[in-house]
Design an enzyme around this catalytic site. Structure first.
Site, PDB file in Angstrom:
ATOM      1  N   ASP A  27       0.429 -42.287  25.218  1.00 44.94           N
ATOM      2  CA  ASP A  27      -0.863 -42.237  25.795  1.00 44.94           C
ATOM      3  C   ASP A  27      -1.456 -40.914  25.658  1.00 44.94           C
ATOM      4  O   ASP A  27      -0.933 -39.754  26.177  1.00 44.94           O
ATOM      5  CB  ASP A  27      -0.848 -42.844  27.190  1.00 44.94           C
ATOM      6  CG  ASP A  27      -2.092 -43.056  27.823  1.00 44.94           C
ATOM      7  OD1 ASP A  27      -3.171 -42.652  27.018  1.00 44.94           O
ATOM      8  OD2 ASP A  27      -2.162 -43.690  28.887  1.00 44.94           O
ATOM      9  N   ASP A 121      -6.501 -44.793  22.266  1.00 42.91           N
ATOM     10  CA  ASP A 121      -5.718 -43.788  22.679  1.00 42.91           C
ATOM     11  C   ASP A 121      -4.346 -44.159  23.115  1.00 42.91           C
ATOM     12  O   ASP A 121      -3.634 -43.270  23.693  1.00 42.91           O
ATOM     13  CB  ASP A 121      -6.447 -42.736  23.336  1.00 42.91           C
ATOM     14  CG  ASP A 121      -6.579 -43.412  24.759  1.00 42.91           C
ATOM     15  OD1 ASP A 121      -6.486 -44.526  24.931  1.00 42.91           O
ATOM     16  OD2 ASP A 121      -6.764 -42.587  25.694  1.00 42.91           O
ATOM     17  N   GLU A 122      -3.736 -45.273  22.817  1.00 46.55           N
ATOM     18  CA  GLU A 122      -2.833 -45.814  23.513  1.00 46.55           C
ATOM     19  C   GLU A 122      -1.787 -46.769  22.431  1.00 46.55           C
ATOM     20  O   GLU A 122      -2.524 -47.503  21.894  1.00 46.55           O
ATOM     21  CB  GLU A 122      -3.040 -46.431  24.647  1.00 46.55           C
ATOM     22  CG  GLU A 122      -2.051 -46.788  25.793  1.00 46.55           C
ATOM     23  CD  GLU A 122      -2.737 -47.512  26.969  1.00 46.55           C
ATOM     24  OE1 GLU A 122      -2.040 -48.452  27.291  1.00 46.55           O
ATOM     25  OE2 GLU A 122      -3.827 -47.111  27.266  1.00 46.55           O
TER      26      GLU A 122
HETATM   27 MG   LIG Z   1      -5.271 -41.876  27.517  1.00 49.25          MG
END
Ligand SMILES: [Mg+2]
Length: 423
Positions: A27, A121-122
């Site tokens: 993350d 983003d993960e």
């Molecule tokens: Mg994040």
């Protein structure tokens, strides 16, 4: 930006036995804000808030901004009151997608293709097939963290566990810029340290419902039988999920969901340059390469990105999403030049002889938002329609589109260098 609760007590050494801990949850930290700091390094260490406009909400906030109590989904007007000195920037989704894509392509995909991208983003990663080559899961996590930080100036947090649930909870508690391994025999202890909302899937409504049954945290939850949980939640499926989660168990697999593709071309100059003519010449070549690959795969692209790297090795990108998807250099190149000028603050009508304000080391063009030509309804843009009216006999850009298709045929027969498109 995750608002899942974090516990200081959970960010500790849980032991080093990595046996079976082949699931990583990666993350990126305060991703949008980190991307902005990456392109404007002078913002480093400052409270950066993504989201402007009096009626919008905060999309992301740097950790420096979170100190003031700023959270995602908070009204921007409220955030401005909490942190008047904050730097408020508009959301530039195309740019964040570009950086995300580069990170997935150049870092994550080098480990394995067993990646399940969850958001920009993960992702989850199953590294069971990569251990022979890369060593232990923690080795992989360390490499990912340092490579992303070095190449993109973005930090990421990694959770390592035997399943997706615990890996995800571990990365949340590793934040910011941390790594947390939860050995298999500690996963129940780890999960049972958490408040109810620490389990992904438990929202305010379910929390309230469980509270009414005297369940205040995950440790309480773990004491409930599946039968009682069914009565408490009114659902067998939820009861099963809660029961497993409270014991740190999760049977779901990392699904192979490959990251979105892009097609790009870039080159480093022999000598750093401030010549706009030279940089545009390179963008022309790159646009042609990108367009040729698009057509070869029957693809059209909706987003065009220009990437620059300066003499100090910092890079800058700017993207533009087009109304009409494209697959020709004739359409890509002018957008690339516009983006170049905008990035460097050069007026639109400045002549080619205008020197660039910074020394350029590398330049490139990429195309994303790809789809198959056949599956893409092409709606002409207003510009196309106007141009069409101007030149009834067939517009300039349209004729050039046909010319490029012809060039493909010649190149396919006589080789890449056999013919080039004049600027
Ligand atoms: Mg994040």
């Amino acid at each position: 930006m995750s608002t899942a609760p974090r516990l200081a007590a959970a960010k500790k050494d849980w032991g080093h036995d990595e046996t079976g801990c082949t699931v990583l949850h990666i993350d990126m930290d305060a991703f949008y804000a980190s991307c902005e700091v990456a392109r404007y390094p002078e913002l480093k260490g400052k409270p950066v808030i993504i989201g402007t406009g009096t009626r919008s909400v905060v999309s992301a906030a740097s950790y420096e901004a979170r100190v003031y109590g700023i959270n995602s989904a908070m009204a921007v007007s409220r955030a401005r009151k909490l942190c008047p000195q904050g730097i408020f920037l508009p959301v530039d989704m195309a740019y964040y997608h570009y950086i995300s894509h580069e990170i997935f392509k150049t870092v994550f995909s080098r480990i394995t293709d067993r990646i399940e991208q969850v958001s920009v983003d993960e992702c989850f990663m199953d590294v069971s097939g990569a251990l022979m080559r890369w060593g232990s899961p923690t080795n992989i996590a360390r490499w990912i963290r340092s490579t992303v930080a070095e190449n993109f100036n973005v930090t990421c947090s990694v959770g390592i566990a035997s399943n997706k649930l615990v890996a995800k909870m571990a990365s949340t508690n590793a934040k910011p810029d941390g790594m947390l391994l939860i050995p298999k025999d500690r996963q129940a202890d780890f999960v049972q340290l958490m408040p109810l909302r620490g389990i992904p899937g438990i929202g305010p409504a379910l929390e309230k419902r469980l509270n009414a049954w005297g369940v205040k945290d995950v440790a309480d939850l773990a004491k409930m039988s599946e039968h009682d949980l069914t009565r408490a939640t009114g659902s067998k499926i939820s009861a099963r999920m809660l029961y497993l989660s409270s014991h740190g168990l999760d049977q779901s697999k990392v699904r192979h969901r490959p990251p979105e593709k892009s097609i790009g071309a870039e080159r480093t100059f022999m000598h750093d340059t401030t010549s706009m003519e030279q940089v545009c010449g390179l963008l022309r070549t790159c646009s042609d390469e990108v367009a040729t690959s698009l057509r070869a795969q029957d693809l059209v692209a909706r987003t065009i990105t220009v990437k620059l790297r300066f003499d100090d090795l910092r890079y800058m990108t700017k993207a533009r999403t087009l109304q009409t998807p494209v697959s020709t250099a004739t359409r890509i190149y002018p957008r690339a030049v516009e983006l170049l000028k905008r990035m460097l603050g050069i007026p639109d009508l400045a002549p080619m002889t205008t020197p660039l304000p910074r020394l350029i080391r590398l330049a490139g063009v990429s195309a994303s938002g790809l789809s198959k030509v056949k599956e893409t309804p092409i709606q002409p843009s207003l510009e196309d329609v106007i141009e069409e009216d101007d030149h009834k006999a067939g517009s300039g850009a349209k004729r050039m589109d046909h010319a490029e298709a012809a060039i493909d045929t010649i190149r396919n027969r006589y080789g890449r260098g056999s013919v080039n498109l004049g600027v």
